[in-house]
Design a protein around this motif. Structure first.
Motif, short mmCIF file in Angstrom:
data_model
loop_
_atom_site.label_atom_id
_atom_site.label_comp_id
_atom_site.label_asym_id
_atom_site.label_seq_id
_atom_site.Cartn_x
_atom_site.Cartn_y
_atom_site.Cartn_z
N GLN A 210 0.82 -1.21 0.00
CA GLN A 210 0.00 0.00 0.00
C GLN A 210 0.86 1.27 0.00
O GLN A 210 0.45 2.30 -0.53
CB GLN A 210 -0.93 -0.01 1.21
N ASP A 211 2.06 1.18 0.59
CA ASP A 211 2.92 2.37 0.64
C ASP A 211 3.77 2.52 -0.63
O ASP A 211 4.63 3.40 -0.71
CB ASP A 211 3.84 2.33 1.87
N GLY A 212 3.52 1.66 -1.62
CA GLY A 212 4.21 1.79 -2.89
C GLY A 212 5.47 0.96 -3.03
O GLY A 212 6.07 0.93 -4.12
N ARG A 213 5.87 0.26 -2.00
CA ARG A 213 7.08 -0.56 -2.08
C ARG A 213 6.82 -1.84 -2.88
O ARG A 213 5.85 -2.53 -2.62
CB ARG A 213 7.56 -0.95 -0.68
N PRO A 214 7.67 -2.16 -3.83
CA PRO A 214 7.51 -3.44 -4.54
C PRO A 214 7.91 -4.60 -3.63
O PRO A 214 8.95 -4.54 -2.97
CB PRO A 214 8.47 -3.31 -5.73
N PHE A 215 7.07 -5.62 -3.56
CA PHE A 215 7.37 -6.74 -2.68
C PHE A 215 7.43 -8.08 -3.42
O PHE A 215 7.76 -9.10 -2.83
CB PHE A 215 6.33 -6.85 -1.56
N GLU A 216 7.13 -8.08 -4.72
CA GLU A 216 7.13 -9.34 -5.46
C GLU A 216 7.32 -9.08 -6.94
O GLU A 216 6.71 -8.18 -7.52
CB GLU A 216 5.78 -10.05 -5.25
N TYR A 217 8.21 -9.86 -7.54
CA TYR A 217 8.39 -9.84 -8.99
C TYR A 217 8.12 -11.26 -9.46
O TYR A 217 8.85 -12.19 -9.11
CB TYR A 217 9.80 -9.41 -9.35
N VAL A 218 7.05 -11.45 -10.21
CA VAL A 218 6.64 -12.80 -10.58
C VAL A 218 6.49 -12.94 -12.08
O VAL A 218 6.00 -12.02 -12.76
CB VAL A 218 5.31 -13.19 -9.85
N ARG A 219 6.96 -14.06 -12.60
CA ARG A 219 6.84 -14.40 -14.01
C ARG A 219 6.02 -15.67 -14.09
O ARG A 219 6.45 -16.74 -13.61
CB ARG A 219 8.21 -14.64 -14.64
N THR A 220 4.82 -15.57 -14.65
CA THR A 220 3.89 -16.69 -14.66
C THR A 220 3.52 -17.07 -16.09
O THR A 220 3.29 -16.20 -16.92
CB THR A 220 2.60 -16.34 -13.89
N GLN A 221 3.46 -18.38 -16.33
CA GLN A 221 3.03 -18.88 -17.63
C GLN A 221 1.76 -19.70 -17.44
O GLN A 221 1.76 -20.69 -16.70
CB GLN A 221 4.15 -19.72 -18.26
N TYR A 222 0.68 -19.26 -18.09
CA TYR A 222 -0.63 -19.89 -17.95
C TYR A 222 -0.95 -20.72 -19.19
O TYR A 222 -0.63 -20.31 -20.32
CB TYR A 222 -1.73 -18.82 -17.82
N VAL A 223 -1.61 -21.85 -18.99
CA VAL A 223 -2.10 -22.64 -20.12
C VAL A 223 -3.19 -21.84 -20.81
O VAL A 223 -4.19 -21.48 -20.19
CB VAL A 223 -2.66 -24.00 -19.64
N GLY A 224 -2.97 -21.55 -22.09
CA GLY A 224 -3.90 -20.69 -22.81
C GLY A 224 -5.34 -21.18 -22.81
O GLY A 224 -6.28 -20.38 -22.77
N GLU A 225 -5.54 -22.50 -22.84
CA GLU A 225 -6.89 -23.04 -22.91
C GLU A 225 -7.55 -23.15 -21.54
O GLU A 225 -8.73 -23.48 -21.45
CB GLU A 225 -6.87 -24.44 -23.55
N ARG A 226 -6.81 -22.87 -20.46
CA ARG A 226 -7.35 -23.06 -19.12
C ARG A 226 -7.46 -21.77 -18.32
O ARG A 226 -7.92 -21.79 -17.18
CB ARG A 226 -6.49 -24.05 -18.34
N PHE A 227 -7.04 -20.66 -18.88
CA PHE A 227 -7.06 -19.40 -18.11
C PHE A 227 -7.24 -18.25 -19.07
O PHE A 227 -6.71 -18.23 -20.18
CB PHE A 227 -5.76 -19.26 -17.34
N GLU A 228 -7.99 -17.24 -18.62
CA GLU A 228 -8.11 -16.03 -19.41
C GLU A 228 -8.09 -14.82 -18.49
O GLU A 228 -8.44 -14.92 -17.31
CB GLU A 228 -9.40 -16.01 -20.25
N PHE A 229 -7.64 -13.68 -19.01
CA PHE A 229 -7.60 -12.46 -18.22
C PHE A 229 -8.83 -11.63 -18.55
O PHE A 229 -9.22 -11.52 -19.71
CB PHE A 229 -6.33 -11.65 -18.54
N TYR A 230 -9.38 -11.05 -17.51
CA TYR A 230 -10.55 -10.19 -17.68
C TYR A 230 -10.16 -8.78 -17.27
O TYR A 230 -9.73 -8.54 -16.16
CB TYR A 230 -11.71 -10.69 -16.80
N LEU A 231 -10.29 -7.84 -18.21
CA LEU A 231 -9.90 -6.46 -17.96
C LEU A 231 -11.15 -5.59 -17.87
O LEU A 231 -12.01 -5.65 -18.75
CB LEU A 231 -9.00 -5.94 -19.09
N GLU A 232 -11.24 -4.80 -16.84
CA GLU A 232 -12.40 -3.93 -16.64
C GLU A 232 -11.94 -2.49 -16.59
O GLU A 232 -11.06 -2.12 -15.82
CB GLU A 232 -13.11 -4.29 -15.33
N ARG A 233 -12.53 -1.66 -17.44
CA ARG A 233 -12.14 -0.26 -17.48
C ARG A 233 -13.12 0.59 -16.68
O ARG A 233 -14.26 0.26 -16.56
CB ARG A 233 -12.11 0.25 -18.93
#
Length: 233
Positions: A210-233
């Motif tokens: 919450q104070d703006g400090r980065p606490f995690e750098y993650v590189r994730t690979q998802y199975v294309g047929e099993r996961f999708e991203f949902y973006l809400e504007r």
């Protein structure tokens, strides 16, 4: 503490790219030639190249070699939500399998993304994430070791965000995320129980407190047929 050899090679190749030895779109030498140059096994060299591919610095082109990646259009996704919470919200049972878990010196990329001071150490862990026992993603997560040194391995690997909030008293903030597409390598295909060359979604995320400090750098690979991203504007 000396960095693993593949991280040292990662750092050198990245420095070479930043110094202009190879430009965007250039093909870098073959894994065989680089292995000779660095005097390491093909397996170690391949691991170094894969870390650069996962970070979007290099890209593999089937049958054509490995190239310095073009910068891709980035889509902003706001908020930090744990994999566990996402799966529970969808009525699925989350679980994970830890592939590796160790404290080490950060790579140049990790140090930069996490804004670490000189001499800092990181916890780097690799996990396969499941929903109802079906593999969904493979992730490499790096966090500042000082942040988690008082937590047990199970507390960190089972539900990292919940541990930070409930036991550490930290509050989650936002995140910067980039999503792109790539083809599964042989190693990732084996972990995710898919065929080599199948489509996967690659997410690179820097999570903030919450104070703006980065606490995690993650590189994730998802199975294309099993996961999708949902973006809400």
């Amino acid at each position: 503490m000396e960095s693993p050899v593949y991280i040292q090679i990662h750092n050198q190749i990245r420095q070479d790219i930043e110094a202009g030895k190879w430009q965007i779109g250039d093909r870098i030498p073959s894994e065989r030639d680089l292995a000779v140059t660095f005097n390491v096994s093909r397996m170690t060299l391949r691991q170094a190249i894969q870390t650069l591919v996962d970070e979007g610095i290099l890209e593999r082109r089937i049958g054509a070699g490995t190239y310095v990646a073009n910068r891709k259009v980035q889509e902003k996704v706001s908020g930090v939500t744990s994999f566990t919470d996402i799966m529970i919200a969808q009525g699925k049972k989350p679980s994970s399998k830890t592939i590796s878990y160790h404290v080490a010196k950060p790579s140049l990329s990790e140090s930069e993304k996490l804004q670490l001071p000189d001499g800092a150490q990181v916890l780097r862990m690799e996990r396969i994430r499941y929903a109802d026992a079906v593999p969904i993603s493979f992730e490499v997560a790096t966090v500042p070791y000082d942040l988690v040194r008082d937590f047990s391995k199970s507390e960190v690997t089972k539900s990292f965000y919940h541990t930070l909030e409930k036991k550490g008293g930290y509050h989650m903030g936002g995140a910067t995320q980039t999503v792109s597409a790539q083809l599964a390598s042989e190693r990732i295909a084996d972990y995710l129980e898919i065929k080599r060359g199948e489509a996967i979604l690659r997410l690179r995320q820097i999570s903030l407190l919450q104070d703006g400090r980065p606490f995690e750098y993650v590189r994730t690979q998802y199975v294309g047929e099993r996961f999708e991203f949902y973006l809400e504007r």
